[in-house]
Design an enzyme around this catalytic site. Structure first.
Site, PDB file in Angstrom:
ATOM      1  N   CYS A   2      43.786  41.296  48.479  1.00  0.00           N
ATOM      2  CA  CYS A   2      45.050  40.620  48.605  1.00  0.00           C
ATOM      3  C   CYS A   2      45.321  40.167  50.174  1.00  0.00           C
ATOM      4  CB  CYS A   2      46.173  41.225  47.904  1.00  0.00           C
ATOM      5  SG  CYS A   2      46.063  41.462  46.140  1.00  0.00           S
ATOM      6  N   ARG A  27      40.133  37.959  51.089  1.00  0.00           N
ATOM      7  CA  ARG A  27      40.661  39.257  50.496  1.00  0.00           C
ATOM      8  C   ARG A  27      40.831  39.067  49.086  1.00  0.00           C
ATOM      9  NH1 ARG A  27      42.383  42.450  54.636  1.00  0.00           N
ATOM     10  NH2 ARG A  27      43.746  43.502  53.012  1.00  0.00           N
ATOM     11  N   TRP A  75      44.014  39.328  44.520  1.00  0.00           N
ATOM     12  CA  TRP A  75      42.770  39.859  43.960  1.00  0.00           C
ATOM     13  C   TRP A  75      43.335  40.818  42.773  1.00  0.00           C
ATOM     14  CZ3 TRP A  75      40.630  44.579  42.830  1.00  0.00           C
ATOM     15  CH2 TRP A  75      39.182  44.752  42.365  1.00  0.00           C
ATOM     16  N   ASN A 101      50.366  43.901  48.834  1.00  0.00           N
ATOM     17  CA  ASN A 101      48.891  44.002  48.790  1.00  0.00           C
ATOM     18  C   ASN A 101      48.919  45.583  48.564  1.00  0.00           C
ATOM     19  OD1 ASN A 101      46.163  44.493  49.255  1.00  0.00           O
ATOM     20  ND2 ASN A 101      46.518  44.347  51.421  1.00  0.00           N
ATOM     21  N   GLY A 102      48.142  46.249  47.499  1.00  0.00           N
ATOM     22  CA  GLY A 102      48.166  47.415  47.107  1.00  0.00           C
ATOM     23  C   GLY A 102      48.171  47.892  45.602  1.00  0.00           C
ATOM     24  N   GLU A 488      19.415  46.155  49.581  1.00  0.00           N
ATOM     25  CA  GLU A 488      20.206  45.120  50.309  1.00  0.00           C
ATOM     26  C   GLU A 488      20.006  43.560  49.920  1.00  0.00           C
ATOM     27  OE1 GLU A 488      23.175  45.216  51.686  1.00  0.00           O
ATOM     28  OE2 GLU A 488      23.280  43.344  52.637  1.00  0.00           O
ATOM     29  N   LYS A 492      22.381  41.319  47.730  1.00  0.00           N
ATOM     30  CA  LYS A 492      22.851  39.923  48.153  1.00  0.00           C
ATOM     31  C   LYS A 492      22.875  38.918  47.149  1.00  0.00           C
ATOM     32  CE  LYS A 492      24.737  40.477  51.017  1.00  0.00           C
ATOM     33  NZ  LYS A 492      25.028  41.883  51.742  1.00  0.00           N
ATOM     34  N   GLU A 495      25.218  39.388  43.971  1.00  0.00           N
ATOM     35  CA  GLU A 495      26.609  39.042  44.362  1.00  0.00           C
ATOM     36  C   GLU A 495      27.127  37.822  44.445  1.00  0.00           C
ATOM     37  OE1 GLU A 495      28.223  41.118  47.545  1.00  0.00           O
ATOM     38  OE2 GLU A 495      26.464  40.698  49.038  1.00  0.00           O
ATOM     39  N   HIS A 511       6.637  54.151  37.880  1.00  0.00           N
ATOM     40  CA  HIS A 511       7.375  55.204  37.052  1.00  0.00           C
ATOM     41  C   HIS A 511       8.504  54.498  36.197  1.00  0.00           C
ATOM     42  CE1 HIS A 511       5.571  58.334  39.324  1.00  0.00           C
ATOM     43  NE2 HIS A 511       5.926  57.709  40.392  1.00  0.00           N
ATOM     44  N   LYS A 610      36.439  40.587  50.124  1.00  0.00           N
ATOM     45  CA  LYS A 610      35.982  41.249  51.275  1.00  0.00           C
ATOM     46  C   LYS A 610      36.222  42.659  51.547  1.00  0.00           C
ATOM     47  CE  LYS A 610      33.441  40.564  54.927  1.00  0.00           C
ATOM     48  NZ  LYS A 610      32.131  40.688  54.576  1.00  0.00           N
TER      49      LYS A 610
END
Ligand code: F6R
Length: 615
Positions: A2, A27, A75, A101-102, A488, A492, A495, A511, A610
């Site tokens: 947020c 955010r 968010w 925010n939280g 990584e 990428k 997402e 395996h 983010k």
């Protein structure tokens, strides 16, 4: 998560807040809202969707006059993203309005108590509980807004950055912080409030960053009063001069922040080692390491704690620290570590890696480690962030603001800092000869140019993206230093394009994952000359005989992989430990182009934010 913005001063608040929200959209971006005081009343508008949706709706819905206002981009945590759950939230009387925010963890019991006292709730949010709690305290105790906020916050368990105002006292905004960032921009007779400095950077370079458990009353035309929430002690606020500039937070001609940030890597890496890598003097200078050298040399082991991409950078560092400095390393997901009752001793060094410096799990992991006596070293990008402040010492990555949600330059600059650390410690421990040390420094210095060369594959990578954009699965393989790069690369792609992808150590394929391979499966294999090349070539043979499509990431001039692979992308040659800084570039570009071709929102992928300030 947020983003919060506020303004009180002499200008129109609306354009400042709406632009600020757009800058903070990294955010969270599932809903947005604004409350303005127009001289008589509060005008509030909010909606599910992006800040652009809010802007469109709001300008037809309310007057945008007023020199005081607050805004929020969300968010979702408590309550699905919809218009009602969006912030700001009114108190029952309609006098108070808040953004938050939280997470208020004890919101359910507080809500029940308030319902018993006659309060009603429109939304499912913890935030609406908080604003009514403040209102309840204000009425019952007959106190001013600032005092009411303070008393209410002492009843709250959880994390918050809040801004709240009262329409009957439209000359002040009360803000507070615990666990979520909050900056106050100090201008000429005006104040800005924001989750980070980007919303106000063109207006003022002076900022106060509230510490945890601090609150401030921001009054029009007055100075900012900062107090401790717990005991009411006045705090002398430290006004910091910001180094950030406007260009750094704009797209600069690129279609997306992610692409801009991919292209910024040569400079970002250079900035990371500027003044630290002194090849002429054959020296690495990192103040945080130098000042604590005894601790580093006496350490039994290093434990890296991080999440996501930063965790992948941590995995690369495991190879570097063990290989060069011969220090045992464990790499932990911060979210697992913090709840596992891990064995930590005073002889452990914790390295916490975090771009934002705000990731809740990483922050909690280092608090746990500190409480058990370990020494904590932070590798963060955001200056003054919570993790940077909580750590005993640290080194910033100096990558500049990373705004695209998918991390790119943060990854390569984190690896750069960790490599410098490993080299410095290796030299101090004598586990590397002086000629090897010098050779590593000289090679590291060439990396920005080599990244520049690797970026030249962009157009070719785009053609590969076009061929495979409709694949439903991807496999990424690498060995040694390039195993974390495979992880990584897969992250990428997942997402930002929502294509399922997995990263594996190349030799593990037999395996299990080899069963997945058929003519539909693109397999990205990192096969640079340095790093088990022959073994990886054998793995490629295995994929080939099962008709998988092979995209090889190879060293310039490669011959063997070229004969086997469907496509090869070349990167310049370097020493093995530095190859991740180059091999990761085409993987970033591949995921970027696929996401663009699939018409995905590259900079703001669904469900993500983010800065993950919740568990
Ligand atoms: C992936 C990504 C995330 C972050 C993770 C940790 O592209 O950005 O996986 O790496 O959320 O964030 P920081 O580094 O801010 O602690």
């Amino acid at each position: 998560m947020c983003g919060i913005v506020g303004y009180i001063g002499r200008r129109d608040a609306y354009p400042i807040i709406i632009k600020g929200l757009q800058r903070l959209e990294y955010r969270g971006y599932d809903s947005a809202g604004i409350a303005l005081y127009d001289g008589n009343d509060i005008k509030l508008s909010k909606t599910k969707g992006k800040v652009s949706d809010l802007k469109e709706r709001l300008e037809n819905e309310i007057t945008t006059d007023g020199t005081l206002g607050i805004g929020h981009t969300r968010w979702a945590t408590h309550g699905v993203p919809n218009d009602v759950n969006s912030h700001p939230h009114y108190s029952n009387s309609g006098d108070l309005v808040i953004i938050h925010n939280g997470i208020i963890e004890n919101y359910d019991s507080l809500r029940k108590e308030l319902i018993n006292r006659g309060y009603t709730f429109k939304s499912d949010t913890d935030t609406e509980v908080l604003v009514n709690l403040i209102e309840d305290v204000k009425k019952n105790e007959n106190v001013k807004l600032g005092k009411a906020v303070q008393i209410a916050l002492n009843q709250v368990i959880g994390a918050y950055a809040i801004a709240v105002f009262d329409k009957n006292k439209p000359n002040e905004i009360v803000v507070a912080r615990l666990g979520s960032p909050l900056a106050i921009g100090v201008g000429d007779d005006e104040f800005f409030i924001a989750s980070d400095a980007s919303p106000f950077i063109e207006f003022t370079k002076n900022a106060i960053y509230l510490e945890d458990e601090e609150m401030a009353i921001v009054r029009r035309g007055k100075t900012v009063k900062v107090r401790k929430i717990k005991n009411d002690d006045l705090v002398d606020p430290y006004i910091q001069e910001l180094q950030l500039n406007l260009e750094q937070i704009e797209k600069g001609g690129y279609d997306h922040f992610m692409l801009k940030e991919i292209y910024e890597q040569p400079e970002a890496i250079q900035d990371t080692f500027r003044g630290r890598l002194l090849s002429n003097e054959a020296m690495v200078k990192l103040a945080g390491v130098e000042d604590n050298m005894k601790k580093f040399l006496a350490a039994d082991r290093i434990i890296v704690v991080a999440c996501g991409t930063s965790w992948h950078a941590g995995l690369v560092s495991e190879y570097i620290f063990e290989d060069l400095a011969r220090i045992p390393v464990e790499v932990e997901y911060a979210s697992e570590f913090r709840y596992r009752n891990p064995v930590i001793t005073e002889r452990d060094i914790i390295i916490a890696i975090s771009q934002s410096g705000e990731t809740a799990d990483t922050l909690a992991a280092i608090k746990l480690a500190k409480s058990r006596g370990a020494f904590v070293f932070g590798v963060c990008n955001v200056v003054g962030s919570s993790i940077a402040r909580e750590a005993d010492a640290g080194a910033y990555t100096h990558a500049g603001p990373e705004i695209g949600v998918a991390s790119t330059k943060a990854f390569t600059t984190q690896i750069t800092v960790l490599t410098l650390m490993a080299l410095r410690l290796a030299r101090a421990k004598g586990t590397i000869s002086s000629s090897e040390f010098r050779h590593h420094l000289i090679e590291l210095e060439t990396i920005p140019n080599k990244v520049e060369v690797a970026l030249k594959s962009d157009a070719y990578v785009e053609t590969i993206a076009d061929i495979y954009k409709d694949a439903t699965n991807f496999l990424y393989l690498g060995r040694g230093y390039n195993f974390p790069v495979a992880l990584e690369g897969a992250l990428k792609l997942k997402e930002i394009s929502y294509i399922h992808a997995e990263g594996y150590p190349a030799a593990e394929m037999k395996h299990g994952p080899i069963a997945l391979i058929d003519e539909q499966m693109p397999v990205v294999v990192i096969a640079t000359k340095k790093g088990h090349y022959e073994k990886v070539v054998s793995n490629i043979q295995e994929i080939k005989s099962r008709k998988g499509k092979i995209i090889g990431i190879v060293t310039e001039g490669d011959v063997s992989v070229k004969e086997l692979a469907d496509h090869v992308i070349e990167v310049p040659e370097t020493i093995e430990c530095l190859t991740p800084l180059l091999t990761t570039i085409p993987l970033q570009l591949l995921s970027y182009h696929i996401a663009v071709m699939l018409d995905k929102n590259v900079d703001q992928p669904r469900n993500l934010a983010k800065s993950v300030t919740v568990e």
